[in-house]
Structure formats: structure tokens, C-alpha cells
Scaffold this motif. Sequence first.
Motif, PDB file in Angstrom:
ATOM      1  N   TRP A 172       0.848  -1.208   0.000  1.00 58.28           N
ATOM      2  CA  TRP A 172       0.000   0.000   0.000  1.00 58.28           C
ATOM      3  C   TRP A 172       0.878   1.251   0.000  1.00 58.28           C
ATOM      4  CZ3 TRP A 172      -5.521  -0.541   0.473  1.00 58.28           C
ATOM      5  CH2 TRP A 172      -6.215   0.671   0.513  1.00 58.28           C
ATOM      6  N   HIS A 173       2.031   1.142   0.634  1.00 58.18           N
ATOM      7  CA  HIS A 173       3.007   2.232   0.576  1.00 58.18           C
ATOM      8  C   HIS A 173       3.949   2.072  -0.603  1.00 58.18           C
ATOM      9  CE1 HIS A 173       7.055   3.863   1.372  1.00 58.18           C
ATOM     10  NE2 HIS A 173       6.385   4.929   1.804  1.00 58.18           N
ATOM     11  N   ASP A 174       4.552   0.897  -0.727  1.00 55.59           N
ATOM     12  CA  ASP A 174       5.636   0.724  -1.688  1.00 55.59           C
ATOM     13  C   ASP A 174       5.159   0.843  -3.136  1.00 55.59           C
ATOM     14  OD1 ASP A 174       7.065   0.257   0.602  1.00 55.59           O
ATOM     15  OD2 ASP A 174       7.269  -1.904   0.286  1.00 55.59           O
ATOM     16  N   ASP A 175       3.949   0.393  -3.415  1.00 57.67           N
ATOM     17  CA  ASP A 175       3.398   0.428  -4.776  1.00 57.67           C
ATOM     18  C   ASP A 175       2.233   1.400  -4.875  1.00 57.67           C
ATOM     19  OD1 ASP A 175       5.236  -1.543  -5.264  1.00 57.67           O
ATOM     20  OD2 ASP A 175       3.782  -3.181  -5.399  1.00 57.67           O
ATOM     21  N   TRP A 176       2.208   2.395  -4.002  1.00 51.44           N
ATOM     22  CA  TRP A 176       1.048   3.280  -3.895  1.00 51.44           C
ATOM     23  C   TRP A 176       0.649   3.890  -5.230  1.00 51.44           C
ATOM     24  CZ3 TRP A 176      -0.075   8.335  -4.900  1.00 51.44           C
ATOM     25  CH2 TRP A 176      -1.266   8.833  -4.351  1.00 51.44           C
ATOM     26  N   ILE A 177       1.610   4.321  -6.011  1.00 52.36           N
ATOM     27  CA  ILE A 177       1.283   5.007  -7.262  1.00 52.36           C
ATOM     28  C   ILE A 177       0.571   4.077  -8.232  1.00 52.36           C
ATOM     29  CG2 ILE A 177       3.431   4.565  -8.545  1.00 52.36           C
ATOM     30  CD1 ILE A 177       1.449   7.917  -8.316  1.00 52.36           C
ATOM     31  N   GLU A 178       0.773   2.756  -8.082  1.00 51.95           N
ATOM     32  CA  GLU A 178       0.073   1.804  -8.946  1.00 51.95           C
ATOM     33  C   GLU A 178      -1.425   1.766  -8.641  1.00 51.95           C
ATOM     34  OE1 GLU A 178       1.585   0.427 -11.444  1.00 51.95           O
ATOM     35  OE2 GLU A 178       3.540   1.230 -10.825  1.00 51.95           O
ATOM     36  N   MET A 179      -1.807   2.189  -7.442  1.00 54.48           N
ATOM     37  CA  MET A 179      -3.221   2.237  -7.075  1.00 54.48           C
ATOM     38  C   MET A 179      -3.855   3.561  -7.490  1.00 54.48           C
ATOM     39  SD  MET A 179      -3.011   0.671  -3.229  1.00 54.48           S
ATOM     40  CE  MET A 179      -1.560  -0.279  -2.785  1.00 54.48           C
ATOM     41  N   ALA A 180      -3.035   4.575  -7.653  1.00 56.70           N
ATOM     42  CA  ALA A 180      -3.507   5.928  -7.939  1.00 56.70           C
ATOM     43  C   ALA A 180      -3.148   6.318  -9.368  1.00 56.70           C
ATOM     44  CB  ALA A 180      -2.900   6.915  -6.947  1.00 56.70           C
ATOM     45  N   ARG A 181      -3.658   5.527 -10.299  1.00 60.65           N
ATOM     46  CA  ARG A 181      -3.406   5.819 -11.707  1.00 60.65           C
ATOM     47  C   ARG A 181      -4.475   5.162 -12.551  1.00 60.65           C
ATOM     48  NH1 ARG A 181       2.140   3.111 -13.674  1.00 60.65           N
ATOM     49  NH2 ARG A 181       2.852   4.976 -12.593  1.00 60.65           N
ATOM     50  N   PRO A 182      -4.675   5.687 -13.770  1.00 55.78           N
ATOM     51  CA  PRO A 182      -4.052   6.863 -14.363  1.00 55.78           C
ATOM     52  C   PRO A 182      -4.822   8.131 -14.006  1.00 55.78           C
ATOM     53  CG  PRO A 182      -5.475   5.843 -15.978  1.00 55.78           C
ATOM     54  CD  PRO A 182      -5.564   4.984 -14.732  1.00 55.78           C
ATOM     55  N   ALA A 183      -4.336   9.245 -14.507  1.00 53.36           N
ATOM     56  CA  ALA A 183      -5.106  10.481 -14.430  1.00 53.36           C
ATOM     57  C   ALA A 183      -6.353  10.342 -15.308  1.00 53.36           C
ATOM     58  CB  ALA A 183      -4.258  11.663 -14.889  1.00 53.36           C
ATOM     59  N   ILE A 184      -7.336  11.169 -15.053  1.00 52.56           N
ATOM     60  CA  ILE A 184      -8.564  11.209 -15.854  1.00 52.56           C
ATOM     61  C   ILE A 184      -8.469  12.465 -16.730  1.00 52.56           C
ATOM     62  CG2 ILE A 184     -11.092  11.276 -15.772  1.00 52.56           C
ATOM     63  CD1 ILE A 184     -10.865   9.960 -12.971  1.00 52.56           C
ATOM     64  N   PRO A 185      -8.003  12.324 -17.967  1.00 51.55           N
ATOM     65  CA  PRO A 185      -7.613  13.496 -18.775  1.00 51.55           C
ATOM     66  C   PRO A 185      -8.715  14.529 -18.958  1.00 51.55           C
ATOM     67  CG  PRO A 185      -6.776  11.491 -19.767  1.00 51.55           C
ATOM     68  CD  PRO A 185      -7.705  11.064 -18.660  1.00 51.55           C
ATOM     69  N   HIS A 186      -9.946  14.092 -19.183  1.00 49.49           N
ATOM     70  CA  HIS A 186     -11.021  15.058 -19.403  1.00 49.49           C
ATOM     71  C   HIS A 186     -11.237  15.918 -18.167  1.00 49.49           C
ATOM     72  CE1 HIS A 186     -15.411  15.727 -21.036  1.00 49.49           C
ATOM     73  NE2 HIS A 186     -14.721  16.850 -20.950  1.00 49.49           N
ATOM     74  N   SER A 187     -11.157  15.310 -16.999  1.00 49.73           N
ATOM     75  CA  SER A 187     -11.316  16.086 -15.769  1.00 49.73           C
ATOM     76  C   SER A 187     -10.202  17.114 -15.616  1.00 49.73           C
ATOM     77  CB  SER A 187     -11.336  15.152 -14.554  1.00 49.73           C
ATOM     78  OG  SER A 187     -12.491  14.355 -14.532  1.00 49.73           O
ATOM     79  N   VAL A 188      -8.981  16.721 -15.975  1.00 47.53           N
ATOM     80  CA  VAL A 188      -7.855  17.657 -15.892  1.00 47.53           C
ATOM     81  C   VAL A 188      -8.078  18.813 -16.871  1.00 47.53           C
ATOM     82  CG1 VAL A 188      -5.369  17.937 -16.132  1.00 47.53           C
ATOM     83  CG2 VAL A 188      -6.290  15.821 -15.151  1.00 47.53           C
ATOM     84  N   ARG A 189      -8.581  18.508 -18.050  1.00 46.44           N
ATOM     85  CA  ARG A 189      -8.872  19.578 -19.019  1.00 46.44           C
ATOM     86  C   ARG A 189      -9.931  20.529 -18.481  1.00 46.44           C
ATOM     87  NH1 ARG A 189      -8.940  15.271 -22.733  1.00 46.44           N
ATOM     88  NH2 ARG A 189     -11.193  15.521 -23.113  1.00 46.44           N
ATOM     89  N   LEU A 190     -10.939  19.991 -17.811  1.00 47.49           N
ATOM     90  CA  LEU A 190     -11.981  20.854 -17.244  1.00 47.49           C
ATOM     91  C   LEU A 190     -11.404  21.772 -16.174  1.00 47.49           C
ATOM     92  CD1 LEU A 190     -14.848  18.224 -16.964  1.00 47.49           C
ATOM     93  CD2 LEU A 190     -14.714  20.132 -18.593  1.00 47.49           C
ATOM     94  N   MET A 191     -10.521  21.247 -15.354  1.00 46.26           N
ATOM     95  CA  MET A 191      -9.857  22.063 -14.339  1.00 46.26           C
ATOM     96  C   MET A 191      -9.126  23.230 -14.989  1.00 46.26           C
ATOM     97  SD  MET A 191      -6.690  20.798 -11.939  1.00 46.26           S
ATOM     98  CE  MET A 191      -5.557  21.984 -11.200  1.00 46.26           C
ATOM     99  N   LYS A 192      -8.367  22.928 -16.018  1.00 42.27           N
ATOM    100  CA  LYS A 192      -7.568  23.961 -16.681  1.00 42.27           C
ATOM    101  C   LYS A 192      -8.457  24.951 -17.452  1.00 42.27           C
ATOM    102  CE  LYS A 192      -3.437  21.057 -17.015  1.00 42.27           C
ATOM    103  NZ  LYS A 192      -2.558  21.903 -16.196  1.00 42.27           N
TER     104      LYS A 192
END
Length: 205
Positions: free
Chosen positions: A74-94
Motif C-alpha cells: 500500500w506504501h511501496d506500490d502506492w502510485i500503482e493504485m492511484a493511476r491513471p489520471a482522468i484526462p477530461h477532468s484535468v482539461r476541465l480544471m484547466k
Amino acid sequence: MVKAVIFDIGNVLIEWQPERYYDTVMPVAEREAMFAEVDLHGMNDVVDRGGDFRGTIYDWAERYPRWRDAIRRWHDDWIEMARPAIPHSVRLMKALQARGVPVYALTNFGIGSFDYATGFYPFLTEFDRAYISGHMGVIKPEGRIYEMVEEDCGFSGAELLFTDDRADNIGAAHLRGWKTHLFTGPDGWANRLVDEGLLTEQEAI
């Protein structure tokens, strides 16, 4: 009138699927047994309240020798659980920021895990204000976290539009008078931003 838009992060801007990750590294039946025996999401809540990222998880792992190595992931491979980004949501933010609309984050996120995530997702550093539960010492859906946001930004609930993928988090915000949107995907969120007059249809693509 909406004066600021607030995004949750997990499953709104970045997918957060620990169970899906564990299903790639252990048999599904074992993963189900581990999650049934060990309150891993409760462990994560400790981190999200400000607990040490590695220390909390490693201490938790020692309580369950059968699952020690898996829990440490949960610590060592944390980024594998928190991926990928959701591109459309990021575009809406920007797109909102390009229109001059302040965009905030309100997220259950640990101090160490958030700092780690920014190395993979630079847009996490681009909020106009970031309300990170680990720094605040309180998590959603506890009422105090929403009150703290209002106190800091100076806007009333009626001036805030908040999206989150969890109904309990949305419900707590609604009780404080916030405008809310239950996030089930970026298309629905885009439509809501258009309906609120915050983006044009073209900007929301």
C-alpha cells in the motif's frame, strides 16, 4: 452565483482503485480475504488524517503477519493504485482556470502520499487553493472540513460548486448549503459546468 469550483481528487482527477491493483498481484480470493480481515481503508484514513505515510502502513502490516508483505505494498506500490489520471477532468480544471474561475481541491489525502503524487501529476500543484485532509487533521465527510474550507476561502456554501465521487461526501457538503455534483464520470461533470454557465460547450470538451 458560483465563485469557486472544488474538485475531489481520487476517482475525479486520478483513478484510485486499490482493489484493482491488488487483483494484479495476488489471486482475487486472497485479496478478498485480506480486505475482509484487514481494514485497509481505515488504515488509509489514518494516513489521510495526517499519519506518517510509511510508518502508519508498516505498523499496520506488523499487526497481520499473514498479510505483512501485501499490506506494505500500500506504501511501496502506492502510485500503482492511484493511476491513471482522468484526462477530461484535468482539461476541465484547466479550462475553468483559463476562464478565471478559481479551482480548489478538497481531498482525503495524506501529507506524504500527496507530496509523492505531485511528482507524477504536476497538475496537483496548480490548484488555486488545495485543502488536503492530512494537513487539516480532519477528513470528509466530517462537517468540520467543509467549515474550514469556508473559513479559509471566504465564500459561502451557495458560492461553491463541489464534485466528489462519494455520495456521503456530497451529502455532507449539501447539508452546509454547497452546490454539489456527484461525480460518475467527466462527461456529466462537464455538462454541469456548462449548465452553471462556467464553461461553454466547446470549452468543456
